[in-house]
Design a protein around this motif. Sequence first.
Motif, PDB file in Angstrom:
ATOM      1  N   SER A   1      36.210  26.305  28.968  1.00 49.80           N
ATOM      2  CA  SER A   1      37.411  26.120  28.910  1.00 49.80           C
ATOM      3  C   SER A   1      38.637  26.784  29.443  1.00 49.80           C
ATOM      4  CB  SER A   1      37.793  25.303  27.748  1.00 49.80           C
ATOM      5  OG  SER A   1      37.658  26.258  26.720  1.00 49.80           O
ATOM      6  N   PHE A   2      38.084  28.153  29.361  1.00 51.07           N
ATOM      7  CA  PHE A   2      39.014  29.236  29.724  1.00 51.07           C
ATOM      8  C   PHE A   2      39.607  29.040  31.058  1.00 51.07           C
ATOM      9  CE2 PHE A   2      40.254  33.992  30.533  1.00 51.07           C
ATOM     10  CZ  PHE A   2      41.148  33.872  29.517  1.00 51.07           C
ATOM     11  N   LYS A   3      40.908  29.184  31.443  1.00 47.08           N
ATOM     12  CA  LYS A   3      41.273  28.908  32.731  1.00 47.08           C
ATOM     13  C   LYS A   3      41.908  30.273  33.468  1.00 47.08           C
ATOM     14  CE  LYS A   3      42.968  24.218  32.355  1.00 47.08           C
ATOM     15  NZ  LYS A   3      42.537  24.022  31.003  1.00 47.08           N
ATOM     16  N   ASN A   4      41.604  31.357  32.959  1.00 50.03           N
ATOM     17  CA  ASN A   4      42.082  32.676  33.335  1.00 50.03           C
ATOM     18  C   ASN A   4      41.058  33.645  33.787  1.00 50.03           C
ATOM     19  OD1 ASN A   4      43.818  34.620  34.540  1.00 50.03           O
ATOM     20  ND2 ASN A   4      44.187  35.364  32.627  1.00 50.03           N
ATOM     21  N   LYS A   5      39.910  33.122  34.235  1.00 54.74           N
ATOM     22  CA  LYS A   5      38.641  33.749  34.507  1.00 54.74           C
ATOM     23  C   LYS A   5      38.698  34.814  35.473  1.00 54.74           C
ATOM     24  CE  LYS A   5      35.351  30.189  33.204  1.00 54.74           C
ATOM     25  NZ  LYS A   5      36.028  28.851  33.338  1.00 54.74           N
ATOM     26  N   GLY A   6      39.550  34.851  36.499  1.00 53.12           N
ATOM     27  CA  GLY A   6      39.930  35.891  37.358  1.00 53.12           C
ATOM     28  C   GLY A   6      38.593  36.352  37.891  1.00 53.12           C
ATOM     29  N   GLY A   7      38.374  37.702  37.760  1.00 52.07           N
ATOM     30  CA  GLY A   7      36.866  38.138  38.299  1.00 52.07           C
ATOM     31  C   GLY A   7      35.783  38.299  37.677  1.00 52.07           C
ATOM     32  N   LEU A   8      35.821  37.460  36.629  1.00 53.64           N
ATOM     33  CA  LEU A   8      34.937  37.763  35.434  1.00 53.64           C
ATOM     34  C   LEU A   8      33.604  36.391  35.777  1.00 53.64           C
ATOM     35  CD1 LEU A   8      36.878  37.983  32.011  1.00 53.64           C
ATOM     36  CD2 LEU A   8      35.629  39.662  33.275  1.00 53.64           C
ATOM     37  N   ALA A   9      32.361  36.784  35.320  1.00 56.35           N
ATOM     38  CA  ALA A   9      31.316  35.853  35.577  1.00 56.35           C
ATOM     39  C   ALA A   9      30.200  35.975  34.433  1.00 56.35           C
ATOM     40  CB  ALA A   9      30.490  36.024  36.853  1.00 56.35           C
ATOM     41  N   ILE A  10      29.424  35.107  34.181  1.00 57.03           N
ATOM     42  CA  ILE A  10      28.446  35.068  33.139  1.00 57.03           C
ATOM     43  C   ILE A  10      27.522  36.226  33.664  1.00 57.03           C
ATOM     44  CG2 ILE A  10      26.672  33.975  31.877  1.00 57.03           C
ATOM     45  CD1 ILE A  10      28.243  31.416  32.044  1.00 57.03           C
ATOM     46  N   LEU A  11      27.082  37.137  32.982  1.00 57.84           N
ATOM     47  CA  LEU A  11      25.949  37.947  33.243  1.00 57.84           C
ATOM     48  C   LEU A  11      24.750  37.971  32.231  1.00 57.84           C
ATOM     49  CD1 LEU A  11      28.257  41.077  33.777  1.00 57.84           C
ATOM     50  CD2 LEU A  11      27.447  39.781  35.557  1.00 57.84           C
ATOM     51  N   VAL A  12      24.953  37.805  31.185  1.00 60.80           N
ATOM     52  CA  VAL A  12      23.858  37.511  30.281  1.00 60.80           C
ATOM     53  C   VAL A  12      23.763  36.391  29.387  1.00 60.80           C
ATOM     54  CG1 VAL A  12      22.541  38.774  28.581  1.00 60.80           C
ATOM     55  CG2 VAL A  12      23.630  40.206  29.796  1.00 60.80           C
ATOM     56  N   GLN A  13      22.747  35.413  29.495  1.00 59.78           N
ATOM     57  CA  GLN A  13      22.646  34.451  28.628  1.00 59.78           C
ATOM     58  C   GLN A  13      21.281  33.986  28.353  1.00 59.78           C
ATOM     59  OE1 GLN A  13      24.167  30.997  30.668  1.00 59.78           O
ATOM     60  NE2 GLN A  13      23.786  31.724  32.780  1.00 59.78           N
ATOM     61  N   GLY A  14      20.978  32.853  27.516  1.00 63.11           N
ATOM     62  CA  GLY A  14      19.722  32.402  27.402  1.00 63.11           C
ATOM     63  C   GLY A  14      18.877  33.379  26.410  1.00 63.11           C
ATOM     64  N   ASP A  15      19.217  34.610  25.909  1.00 68.17           N
ATOM     65  CA  ASP A  15      18.593  35.253  24.830  1.00 68.17           C
ATOM     66  C   ASP A  15      18.592  34.281  23.653  1.00 68.17           C
ATOM     67  OD1 ASP A  15      17.704  37.127  22.787  1.00 68.17           O
ATOM     68  OD2 ASP A  15      18.138  38.670  24.367  1.00 68.17           O
ATOM     69  N   LYS A  16      17.344  34.343  22.828  1.00 67.30           N
ATOM     70  CA  LYS A  16      17.528  33.485  21.447  1.00 67.30           C
ATOM     71  C   LYS A  16      18.416  34.165  20.475  1.00 67.30           C
ATOM     72  CE  LYS A  16      13.259  34.876  19.152  1.00 67.30           C
ATOM     73  NZ  LYS A  16      13.371  36.138  19.590  1.00 67.30           N
ATOM     74  N   ARG A  17      18.848  35.495  20.826  1.00 67.05           N
ATOM     75  CA  ARG A  17      19.539  36.054  19.727  1.00 67.05           C
ATOM     76  C   ARG A  17      20.917  35.857  19.815  1.00 67.05           C
ATOM     77  NH1 ARG A  17      16.301  41.771  20.516  1.00 67.05           N
ATOM     78  NH2 ARG A  17      16.211  40.645  22.868  1.00 67.05           N
ATOM     79  N   LEU A  18      21.318  35.166  21.071  1.00 61.63           N
ATOM     80  CA  LEU A  18      22.620  34.945  21.413  1.00 61.63           C
ATOM     81  C   LEU A  18      23.090  33.486  20.812  1.00 61.63           C
ATOM     82  CD1 LEU A  18      22.890  36.067  24.926  1.00 61.63           C
ATOM     83  CD2 LEU A  18      24.061  36.965  22.848  1.00 61.63           C
TER      84      LEU A  18
ATOM     85  N   SER B   1      39.724  40.070  31.601  1.00 65.13           N
ATOM     86  CA  SER B   1      39.996  39.602  32.810  1.00 65.13           C
ATOM     87  C   SER B   1      40.759  40.492  33.625  1.00 65.13           C
ATOM     88  CB  SER B   1      40.391  38.106  32.773  1.00 65.13           C
ATOM     89  OG  SER B   1      41.201  37.625  34.064  1.00 65.13           O
ATOM     90  N   ALA B   2      41.869  41.215  32.906  1.00 60.95           N
ATOM     91  CA  ALA B   2      42.715  41.819  33.338  1.00 60.95           C
ATOM     92  C   ALA B   2      42.208  43.356  33.637  1.00 60.95           C
ATOM     93  CB  ALA B   2      44.130  42.016  32.484  1.00 60.95           C
ATOM     94  N   ALA B   3      41.163  43.720  33.055  1.00 56.83           N
ATOM     95  CA  ALA B   3      40.823  45.055  33.047  1.00 56.83           C
ATOM     96  C   ALA B   3      39.361  45.143  33.609  1.00 56.83           C
ATOM     97  CB  ALA B   3      40.830  45.745  31.410  1.00 56.83           C
ATOM     98  N   ASP B   4      38.725  44.028  33.980  1.00 56.44           N
ATOM     99  CA  ASP B   4      37.377  44.134  34.771  1.00 56.44           C
ATOM    100  C   ASP B   4      36.422  44.799  33.472  1.00 56.44           C
ATOM    101  OD1 ASP B   4      37.704  42.897  36.868  1.00 56.44           O
ATOM    102  OD2 ASP B   4      38.099  44.707  38.277  1.00 56.44           O
ATOM    103  N   ALA B   5      36.527  44.274  32.253  1.00 58.00           N
ATOM    104  CA  ALA B   5      35.786  44.628  31.171  1.00 58.00           C
ATOM    105  C   ALA B   5      34.675  43.623  30.962  1.00 58.00           C
ATOM    106  CB  ALA B   5      36.634  45.115  29.908  1.00 58.00           C
ATOM    107  N   TYR B   6      33.828  44.151  30.140  1.00 61.19           N
ATOM    108  CA  TYR B   6      32.431  43.393  29.378  1.00 61.19           C
ATOM    109  C   TYR B   6      33.245  42.673  28.053  1.00 61.19           C
ATOM    110  CZ  TYR B   6      29.793  45.106  33.317  1.00 61.19           C
ATOM    111  OH  TYR B   6      29.664  45.679  34.670  1.00 61.19           O
ATOM    112  N   VAL B   7      32.612  41.515  27.717  1.00 64.20           N
ATOM    113  CA  VAL B   7      32.854  40.868  26.513  1.00 64.20           C
ATOM    114  C   VAL B   7      31.917  39.773  26.294  1.00 64.20           C
ATOM    115  CG1 VAL B   7      34.575  39.245  27.713  1.00 64.20           C
ATOM    116  CG2 VAL B   7      34.978  39.919  25.239  1.00 64.20           C
ATOM    117  N   LEU B   8      31.570  39.866  24.765  1.00 61.65           N
ATOM    118  CA  LEU B   8      30.898  38.782  24.251  1.00 61.65           C
ATOM    119  C   LEU B   8      31.896  37.630  23.969  1.00 61.65           C
ATOM    120  CD1 LEU B   8      27.925  38.230  23.025  1.00 61.65           C
ATOM    121  CD2 LEU B   8      28.811  38.689  20.790  1.00 61.65           C
TER     122      LEU B   8
END
Lengths: 272, 230, 219
Positions: A197-214, A182-189
Motif C-alpha cells: 500500500s506504500f505510495k512512495n516506492k521510488g527506486g525500491l523493489a522486493i529483493l528477498v522473499q519467501g523464506d520461512k523465517r520471514l 526510498s530517499a537514500a537507496d537503502a535496504y530495509v525489512l
Amino acid sequence: MIRRLLLAVALAFAVPALAQDNSIVVASTTSTQDSGLFGDILPLFKRSTGIDVKVVALGTGQALDVGRRGDADVVFVHARSEEEKFVAEGFGVKRHPVMYNDFIVVGPRSDPAGVGKARDVVEALHIIRDKGLPFISRGDRSGTHVAELKLWKEAGIDLERDKGLWYKSIGQGMGAALNTASAADAYVLTDRGTWLSFKNKGGLAILVQGDKRLFNQYGVMLVNPAKHPHVKKAKGQQFIDWLIAREGQDAVANYKINGEQLFFPNAGDPNA
Amino acid sequence: MPENLSALDLVLTGDPALFAIVRLALVVSLSAVLLAALIGVPLGAAIALSSFRGRDAAIVFLNAMMGLPPVVIGLIVYLALSRSGPLGEWGLLFTPQAMVIAQTILVTPIIAALARQTIEDLWLEYRDELTAMDVRPLRRITTLVWDARFSLITALLAGFGRAAAEVGAVIIVGGNIDGFTRTMTTAIALETSKGNLPLAIGLGLVLIAIVLAVNGLAWALRRAAERLAG
Amino acid sequence: MIRFDEVTIAAGAVTLLDRLSLTLAAGAPTVLIGPNGAGKSTVLRAAMGLLPPTSGRILREGEPRRAIVFQRPTMLRRTAEANVRYAMADADRTAELLALVGLEHAATRPARRLSGGEQQRLALARALARDPTILFLDEPTASLDPASTKAMEDVIRAVGRQGIKVVMSTHDLGEARRLAGEVVLLHRGRVVEAAAAPRFFDAPATEEARKFIAGELLV
C-alpha cells in the motif's frame, strides 16, 4: 462573545461524556493501519455490532505498553514472543492468532551488490553486512524491529559489534523507514502489507522473499480486566470473537490491493 | 481518507472525512487558545504589575517554556491521563479533551509571556495616571488587559499558530484515531508515513489556508475594532 | 492644606528638591514659576504623593482629595467620555464635565485621536471627575496655541471659582499674572520667594525674583 466561546468549550468537553459510548480502543501496529486493513474491515464490524473501534496505531512494543497501562481494551500486534510475555505477566487475558503475512527485504532495484541473488534472508543479511550496504532499521521496538533483530541473530551476526555507519536506526514507523530507504537507496525489512500500500516506492523493489523465517504472525489479546477494571470486557471480547470467527477471517482475506491479498487469516491454526 | 485522491479533490468534493478533521483541528486548537488566554493573560498581567523576589527568574522561566517541545508536553499529559496515571479515573486519554489539555499547556506560556510584555509596556505608559487616580491593583489589571486587548490578539494568534502547527503533543495524547482524534497535522503525519506525499502536501496547504484565514479574520476584526475604540 | 517641611528629594546623585518648605493652603491659585529644572514638576508630583521624600515630611491636613493633570497626559485607549467616566468617583457627571472643558462634541471619539489641546482639556475633565479639593496642573498650556491657551485658562478660572484649590506650574509669566493668587519662585530645588501675586510682580523681595521677572537668566 467570551461567554459564548466558554459555552462552546464546555460543550466540547461534555458532549463525548454524555453521548452513549459504544466504542472500544484497540492498540495496534502501524502495519495494520498504514496497509489500509483497518479502514476496510472495521466498517464491517461496526455494521454487524454497532461498535466503534478506535485504533491507536503504534509500534508493537508501544502498543503493548499502552495495554499494560490500561489505556486500551484490546491489543492487536505482531511479535509472538512479546505477546506471550504480555499474557504471562497477566496484562492480557489470552492470545489469539488472527492472520499472517510475511516480511520482505526491499532495496534499490539496480541492486549492484546482488542482495537479491542471495539464496535466503540469512545470506542477504551477510552481503549487506559484509559490503556495508546502507540498511534502515525501525529501531522502535515494533514487531518488525523485533523480527529484524531476530533475523540478524539467526544469521549469526552480532550487530553490537558489526554495526557501523551503514546501519541506520531511525526510531520511527514503517512508513518513515520506507520513505528514508526510498530517499537514500537503502535496504530495509518491511511487512508486505505496508509495502503493497506504500505510495512512495521510488527506486525500491522486493529483493528477498519467501523464506520461512520471514513469516509474520499477528495476534490479538483482551487487556486483562483483573488488572484494569475499566476495560470494556464484553465489547472487546466481541471484537476478538468477530475477528477470529468466519466473518472477520473472511474480511481479512478479502482485503486486497491491486488484486493482491495482503493478510492471510489463520485463526484456526493452533501453532500460529 | 479515500486512496488515490488529491487534497484538491477532497476539498472540491466536500469530503466529509476531511471536513471532520478540519473541524476537530479548529475546535481543539481554538478551545486550547481560549483556555490558555483565560489563564495566561491574567497571569502575564499579574507578573507585569507585581514586584517580588524571583520575578526575573519567573519571566525567564515563562519565556523558556515557550520553547518547550510539544512531544514532551504530550508525554507528560499522556502519563498523567493514562489509566495508570494520577488522573486515569477521568478516562480522557485518546480523546479530543486530552488534546485540548495538552495544547492548553503548550500555549499558555506563549500567551502569558507575550501578554506580560505587552501589558508591562502599557503599564509604563499608564502608571502615573493610574497611581494618581488611586486605582486598586485588581482594577489596574482589568484596565490594562482591556486597553491592551488589540495587542493581545497578536499573542492569541501566536498561541493559535503554535497549537495549529504542532503534531507531537496531539498525536501522543489523542492517538490519531480515525474519525475521532485525527487532526490536520496528525493526518499529514499519517499520509507521509503511508508514502502518500502528494496528499500530505495537499493537506499541508489546506492547513496553511486555514491558519491564514484565521489570522486574516483576526486582523480584520482588530482593525475594525481599533477604528471604533482608538 | 498640604505642607512641605524641609523636604529633600534625590534621584541618585541629583537633588531635585533641597530642604524645601512650602504651604499650599485653600484659596486663590498658587502658581509655581522658575527656570527649567527648578523643581516645579517635582513639587507637584510630591504633593500628589507620587514621589516619596528622601528626607523631611509632606503633611496633609483635612484629608484633601487630590488630582493632577500631567504635562503630557496619557489617555486611556477608550472614548473621551469613557476616560472621564473611568475616573469618576461618585455620581456620573461625565456630560457636565465634558461641557465644562468644551468637548461635548467629541464625547464618543477615541481619546487618543483628539488633538493635543483637546487631550489636555480631556485630562482636566478626567482630573475633575475625581472631585478634588486640590488640583495640580503641570504646565497645562505649554503645548497649546493661543486660542486653546485662552480656553484652558478660562476653565482653570471656572474651576477656581468652584472652590477647588489650583496649584499649577508655568514658564509663562503672563499666564502667572493672569491666574495667580500666590506666586512661588523656585530655583535649584528651593523656594526663592513666595508671595501674593501683586506684591511678587510689583515689589519682588529678592534679587533672583527681580531678574526672573525681567527675563534674565538665573544661574
